[in-house]
Design a protein around this motif. Structure first.
Motif, PDB file in Angstrom:
ATOM      1  N   THR A 179      41.026  53.917  28.929  1.00 32.09           N
ATOM      2  CA  THR A 179      40.582  52.993  27.731  1.00 32.09           C
ATOM      3  C   THR A 179      39.067  52.830  28.242  1.00 32.09           C
ATOM      4  OG1 THR A 179      42.564  51.509  27.828  1.00 32.09           O
ATOM      5  CG2 THR A 179      40.561  50.440  27.265  1.00 32.09           C
ATOM      6  N   GLY A 180      38.636  52.796  29.504  1.00 35.07           N
ATOM      7  CA  GLY A 180      37.088  52.968  29.648  1.00 35.07           C
ATOM      8  C   GLY A 180      36.617  54.126  29.191  1.00 35.07           C
ATOM      9  N   LEU A 181      37.126  55.019  29.176  1.00 33.13           N
ATOM     10  CA  LEU A 181      36.534  56.671  29.068  1.00 33.13           C
ATOM     11  C   LEU A 181      36.400  56.463  27.491  1.00 33.13           C
ATOM     12  CD1 LEU A 181      36.016  59.462  29.524  1.00 33.13           C
ATOM     13  CD2 LEU A 181      38.151  59.716  29.214  1.00 33.13           C
ATOM     14  N   LEU A 182      37.533  56.024  26.548  1.00 32.93           N
ATOM     15  CA  LEU A 182      37.412  56.107  25.364  1.00 32.93           C
ATOM     16  C   LEU A 182      36.416  55.031  24.657  1.00 32.93           C
ATOM     17  CD1 LEU A 182      40.850  56.084  24.391  1.00 32.93           C
ATOM     18  CD2 LEU A 182      39.482  57.880  23.921  1.00 32.93           C
ATOM     19  N   LEU A 183      36.116  54.071  25.378  1.00 35.62           N
ATOM     20  CA  LEU A 183      35.170  53.071  25.063  1.00 35.62           C
ATOM     21  C   LEU A 183      33.778  53.798  25.361  1.00 35.62           C
ATOM     22  CD1 LEU A 183      36.452  49.655  26.112  1.00 35.62           C
ATOM     23  CD2 LEU A 183      36.210  50.467  23.740  1.00 35.62           C
ATOM     24  N   LYS A 184      33.586  54.519  26.429  1.00 37.47           N
ATOM     25  CA  LYS A 184      32.446  55.087  26.786  1.00 37.47           C
ATOM     26  C   LYS A 184      31.897  56.275  25.838  1.00 37.47           C
ATOM     27  CE  LYS A 184      29.973  56.825  30.688  1.00 37.47           C
ATOM     28  NZ  LYS A 184      29.868  57.069  32.372  1.00 37.47           N
ATOM     29  N   THR A 185      32.966  56.995  25.364  1.00 39.79           N
ATOM     30  CA  THR A 185      32.689  57.951  24.173  1.00 39.79           C
ATOM     31  C   THR A 185      31.943  57.510  22.950  1.00 39.79           C
ATOM     32  OG1 THR A 185      34.682  57.708  23.150  1.00 39.79           O
ATOM     33  CG2 THR A 185      34.575  59.365  24.985  1.00 39.79           C
ATOM     34  N   THR A 186      31.967  55.950  22.785  1.00 40.98           N
ATOM     35  CA  THR A 186      31.346  55.467  21.641  1.00 40.98           C
ATOM     36  C   THR A 186      29.832  55.131  22.149  1.00 40.98           C
ATOM     37  OG1 THR A 186      31.899  53.224  22.316  1.00 40.98           O
ATOM     38  CG2 THR A 186      33.595  54.333  21.176  1.00 40.98           C
ATOM     39  N   GLY A 187      29.306  55.489  22.921  1.00 45.25           N
ATOM     40  CA  GLY A 187      28.078  55.108  23.526  1.00 45.25           C
ATOM     41  C   GLY A 187      27.901  53.710  24.279  1.00 45.25           C
ATOM     42  N   LEU A 188      29.180  53.180  24.671  1.00 44.37           N
ATOM     43  CA  LEU A 188      29.083  51.747  25.424  1.00 44.37           C
ATOM     44  C   LEU A 188      28.878  52.100  26.646  1.00 44.37           C
ATOM     45  CD1 LEU A 188      31.915  49.982  23.408  1.00 44.37           C
ATOM     46  CD2 LEU A 188      29.438  49.611  23.176  1.00 44.37           C
ATOM     47  N   LYS A 189      28.316  51.044  27.660  1.00 43.89           N
ATOM     48  CA  LYS A 189      28.221  51.336  28.908  1.00 43.89           C
ATOM     49  C   LYS A 189      29.462  50.498  29.507  1.00 43.89           C
ATOM     50  CE  LYS A 189      23.449  52.245  29.781  1.00 43.89           C
ATOM     51  NZ  LYS A 189      23.586  53.639  30.020  1.00 43.89           N
ATOM     52  N   VAL A 190      30.180  50.925  30.239  1.00 40.24           N
ATOM     53  CA  VAL A 190      31.536  50.415  30.693  1.00 40.24           C
ATOM     54  C   VAL A 190      31.445  50.488  32.437  1.00 40.24           C
ATOM     55  CG1 VAL A 190      33.913  50.681  30.760  1.00 40.24           C
ATOM     56  CG2 VAL A 190      32.750  51.496  28.889  1.00 40.24           C
ATOM     57  N   SER A 191      32.023  49.199  32.667  1.00 40.27           N
ATOM     58  CA  SER A 191      32.317  48.984  34.207  1.00 40.27           C
ATOM     59  C   SER A 191      33.691  48.679  34.443  1.00 40.27           C
ATOM     60  CB  SER A 191      31.453  47.643  34.555  1.00 40.27           C
ATOM     61  OG  SER A 191      31.589  47.473  36.136  1.00 40.27           O
ATOM     62  N   ALA A 192      34.015  48.522  35.639  1.00 37.69           N
ATOM     63  CA  ALA A 192      35.559  48.116  36.040  1.00 37.69           C
ATOM     64  C   ALA A 192      35.427  47.437  37.188  1.00 37.69           C
ATOM     65  CB  ALA A 192      36.530  49.471  35.963  1.00 37.69           C
ATOM     66  N   ILE A 193      36.699  46.367  37.355  1.00 38.82           N
ATOM     67  CA  ILE A 193      37.181  45.691  38.171  1.00 38.82           C
ATOM     68  C   ILE A 193      38.492  45.700  38.623  1.00 38.82           C
ATOM     69  CG2 ILE A 193      37.113  43.469  39.293  1.00 38.82           C
ATOM     70  CD1 ILE A 193      34.411  42.661  37.582  1.00 38.82           C
ATOM     71  N   LYS A 194      38.894  45.922  39.903  1.00 37.41           N
ATOM     72  CA  LYS A 194      40.287  46.033  40.357  1.00 37.41           C
ATOM     73  C   LYS A 194      40.554  44.649  40.890  1.00 37.41           C
ATOM     74  CE  LYS A 194      44.495  47.002  41.059  1.00 37.41           C
ATOM     75  NZ  LYS A 194      45.014  48.215  42.147  1.00 37.41           N
ATOM     76  N   VAL A 195      41.542  43.816  40.507  1.00 42.43           N
ATOM     77  CA  VAL A 195      42.168  42.800  41.296  1.00 42.43           C
ATOM     78  C   VAL A 195      43.332  43.050  41.990  1.00 42.43           C
ATOM     79  CG1 VAL A 195      42.983  40.660  41.068  1.00 42.43           C
ATOM     80  CG2 VAL A 195      41.119  41.360  39.697  1.00 42.43           C
ATOM     81  N   ASP A 196      43.258  43.081  43.421  1.00 42.55           N
ATOM     82  CA  ASP A 196      44.538  43.192  44.150  1.00 42.55           C
ATOM     83  C   ASP A 196      44.862  42.014  44.781  1.00 42.55           C
ATOM     84  OD1 ASP A 196      45.088  46.277  44.133  1.00 42.55           O
ATOM     85  OD2 ASP A 196      43.171  46.227  44.916  1.00 42.55           O
ATOM     86  N   PRO A 197      46.193  41.542  44.515  1.00 46.56           N
ATOM     87  CA  PRO A 197      46.384  40.230  45.022  1.00 46.56           C
ATOM     88  C   PRO A 197      46.804  40.135  46.346  1.00 46.56           C
ATOM     89  CG  PRO A 197      48.187  41.127  43.650  1.00 46.56           C
ATOM     90  CD  PRO A 197      46.944  42.217  43.523  1.00 46.56           C
ATOM     91  N   TYR A 198      46.432  41.053  47.433  1.00 51.67           N
ATOM     92  CA  TYR A 198      47.046  40.879  48.748  1.00 51.67           C
ATOM     93  C   TYR A 198      45.859  39.989  49.489  1.00 51.67           C
ATOM     94  CZ  TYR A 198      44.432  45.384  48.640  1.00 51.67           C
ATOM     95  OH  TYR A 198      43.453  46.366  48.744  1.00 51.67           O
ATOM     96  N   MET A 199      46.252  39.580  50.730  1.00 54.60           N
ATOM     97  CA  MET A 199      45.552  38.860  51.631  1.00 54.60           C
ATOM     98  C   MET A 199      44.497  39.684  52.325  1.00 54.60           C
ATOM     99  SD  MET A 199      46.225  35.557  51.035  1.00 54.60           S
ATOM    100  CE  MET A 199      45.029  35.044  52.498  1.00 54.60           C
ATOM    101  N   ASN A 200      44.543  40.779  52.356  1.00 50.11           N
ATOM    102  CA  ASN A 200      43.624  41.652  53.206  1.00 50.11           C
ATOM    103  C   ASN A 200      42.237  41.517  52.569  1.00 50.11           C
ATOM    104  OD1 ASN A 200      46.350  42.952  53.242  1.00 50.11           O
ATOM    105  ND2 ASN A 200      45.359  44.183  54.778  1.00 50.11           N
ATOM    106  N   ILE A 201      41.230  41.652  53.284  1.00 51.19           N
ATOM    107  CA  ILE A 201      39.920  41.372  52.863  1.00 51.19           C
ATOM    108  C   ILE A 201      39.574  42.707  52.057  1.00 51.19           C
ATOM    109  CG2 ILE A 201      37.572  41.266  53.503  1.00 51.19           C
ATOM    110  CD1 ILE A 201      39.152  38.510  53.886  1.00 51.19           C
TER     111      ILE A 201
END
Length: 558
Positions: free
Chosen positions: A23-45
């Protein structure tokens, strides 16, 4: 700022990371700048202390952050540079809240999951989404947020609630949700009930999907799409059929064919005029090059067989960046990758005295390979098998690539069997040894080093920037003796203390790197050490080096 949330239902490991990256790649092909965040619900830092067999590969970022492997997908697909803050864990959030409470930031109020934990999550998302991810220094236009785990899990509950609140915080026109679900095939019939239940649970938690990405082994039948549409309260155009494909590089094409970008453009009020031209164009732009990559993948002929001799081969996600690096290199060389997973312990005689079949099967895989790869790892298990593999590759002039531990293993083998240093080993693996070829070097390793010889040619520069993940390194006291015997350390750090790259004279390709070049591989720009290794294994290295020498700027970045 626009936010696209990717959540998952029914089962974990359903492919959220690939769909988020696509999804990010396809949005980037339109000329948009795309970032990404991953949420991991484990207690490890972070993922740094987790076994690869527990959670897959630990991916290392440019700032040294040890994070979930999905951030590697984001960097590879989007060609961006993320930070440790782009990986949120429950542990990180709780530590932040507890530290604030200890400092009196909450003015004596009772600290609760709602609103304090959920507010901290939302603040984190908004802050990190605005961090530039490329050399322009510009704030991204869109942030893809992947919610790890499965909606309905206890661990994910605070993050799901935070997302529910977040949609109102940023506004409906800035928040879109893609929910990835499973459509299993039972008795030849595609079943929608798991998806119906997953969407019902999602709505019960206050989130309404804008798109439902249905994962299925086979293309969805129209009647199934209509059924999902009817029972999940979305239009048929909001049901994305994401069936199994020959490679994950085809997933962006699948999504583009179903008008994902067009839908998100309208839903998030993005710039619609840039889309038709960029998606239809071919040749030099990002989308055209990606389509060429998928076409090239389908047209690969010939095969290069690689034996990956590792410690965590029972969970192949443990080496996902290594595998991607090999795939990217094979694409550029024009060969199909055939990968044999060899458990290093199976190469050891003593370990298999009661199970000779494992021993002979492992050695057959090793001896029939075109190239041998020993990746990183920790602990003593299987190290003698790795040393045996390195010895076999050296003596039989089979291309060898050692990464991190793989470099150290090859140095130990060379010291023992060529330099005659009896009992040579690593103090990380064996305590109390006399000849410590690998020692603990406590200073922080720099990621700036110099390289020469063939590897330097492949990089196109004598200065290399790469990422590390290790504590033990080649003992400088033994370097002169090893080099005099023919194993040259052609890449070192700026202070000439750390041996970063070795290369063996009079061998088709016998190379080791202390750093992890797989962390910087890209589908359209393969990692140079892996590219050289695959080229040597395919028998075309000399031709490639000859072509590079004709170009003053070194390797061509495709």
């Amino acid at each position: 700022m626009k936010y696209v949330i990717v959540s998952g239902g029914v089962i974990s490991g359903i492919g959220k990371g690939v769909i988020a990256s696509s999804t990010g790649l396809l949005l980037k092909t339109t000329g948009l700048k795309v970032s990404a965040i991953k949420v991991d619900p484990y207690m490890n830092i972070d993922a740094g202390t987790m076994s690869p067999l527990e959670h897959g590969e630990v991916f290392v970022l440019n700032d040294g952050g040890e994070v979930d492997l999905d951030l590697g997908n984001y960097e590879r697909y989007l060609n961006i540079t993320l930070t440790r803050d782009n990986n949120i864990t429950t542990g990180k959030i709780y530590i932040q809240v507890i530290e604030k409470e200890r400092k009196g930031a909450y003015l004596g109020k009772t600290v609760m999951v709602v609103p304090h934990i959920t507010n901290e999550i939302q603040d984190w998302l908004e802050r990190v989404a605005k961090i530039p991810v490329d050399d322009t220094g510009e704030v991204p236009d869109v942030c893809i947020i992947e919610l790890g785990g499965t909606v309905g899990d206890i661990e994910a509950a605070p993050f799901v609630e935070a997302m529910r609140q977040f949609q109102f915080r940023v506004g409906h026109e800035n928040f879109a949700l893609i929910h990835v679900s499973l459509v299993p095939i039972v008795g030849g019939e595609q079943k929608t009930k798991p998806t119906q239940v997953a969407i019902r649970d999602l709505r019960g938690l206050g989130l309404t999907p804008d798109l439902i990405a249905c994962r299925c082994p086979k293309p969805l039948e129209k009647s199934v799409i209509d059924k999902v549409s009817m029972f999940c309260h979305v239009g048929p155009e909001q049901v994305l059929a994401v069936h199994d494909v020959s490679s994950t590089y085809h997933v962006p094409l699948l999504l583009e064919q179903q008008n994902l970008v067009r839908f998100l453009t309208k839903r998030l009020n993005l710039q619609p005029n840039s889309i038709p031209d960029s998606l239809k164009a071919t040749g030099s732009n990002l989308w055209g090059r990606w389509k060429e990559l998928t076409i090239a993948h389908d047209r690969l002929f010939g095969e290069v067989k690689i034996a990956l001799v590792g410690k965590y081969v029972n969970l192949q996600d443990s080496y996902i960046s290594v595998v991607k690096s090999l795939e990217h290199a094979c694409l550029k060389v024009g060969k199909k990758l055939s990968l044999d997973w060899v458990d290093a312990s199976d190469l050891e005689v003593e370990m298999n005295s009661e199970n000779p079949q494992k021993y002979h099967k492992a050695w057959h895989a090793l001896c029939s390979a075109n190239g041998v790869l020993v990746p990183g790892g920790f602990g003593t298990r299987g190290t003698e098998g790795m040393i045996a593999a390195a010895k076999w590759a050296r003596e039989n002039k089979k291309p060898y690539l050692g990464i991190c531990l793989g470099l150290q293993i090859a140095v130990i083998e060379y010291a023992r069997n060529v330099c005659g240093i009896q009992g040579a080993h690593s103090e990380e693996l064996v305590s109390g040894i006399e000849n410590k070829l690998i020692v603990f070097m406590p200073e922080i390793s720099k990621t700036h080093l110099g390289g020469t010889m063939r590897l330097g040619q492949l990089y196109g520069s004598s200065t290399i920037h790469e990422r590390h993940r290790h504590r033990y390194e080649v003992n400088p006291d033994y370097v002169d003796r090893i080099e005099q015997a023919g194993l040259r350390f052609v890449g070192r750090d700026e202070e000439n203390k750390r041996m970063e790259i070795f290369e063996l004279n009079c061998h088709p390709w016998y190379v080791g790197t202390q750093y992890h070049p797989e962390y910087l591989t890209r589908p359209l720009d393969p990692s140079p050490p892996y590219f050289g290794f695959i080229a040597a294994s395919a028998g075309v290295l000399d031709e490639i080096l000859s072509n590079i020498q004709k170009r003053p700027n070194g390797i061509h970045k495709i």
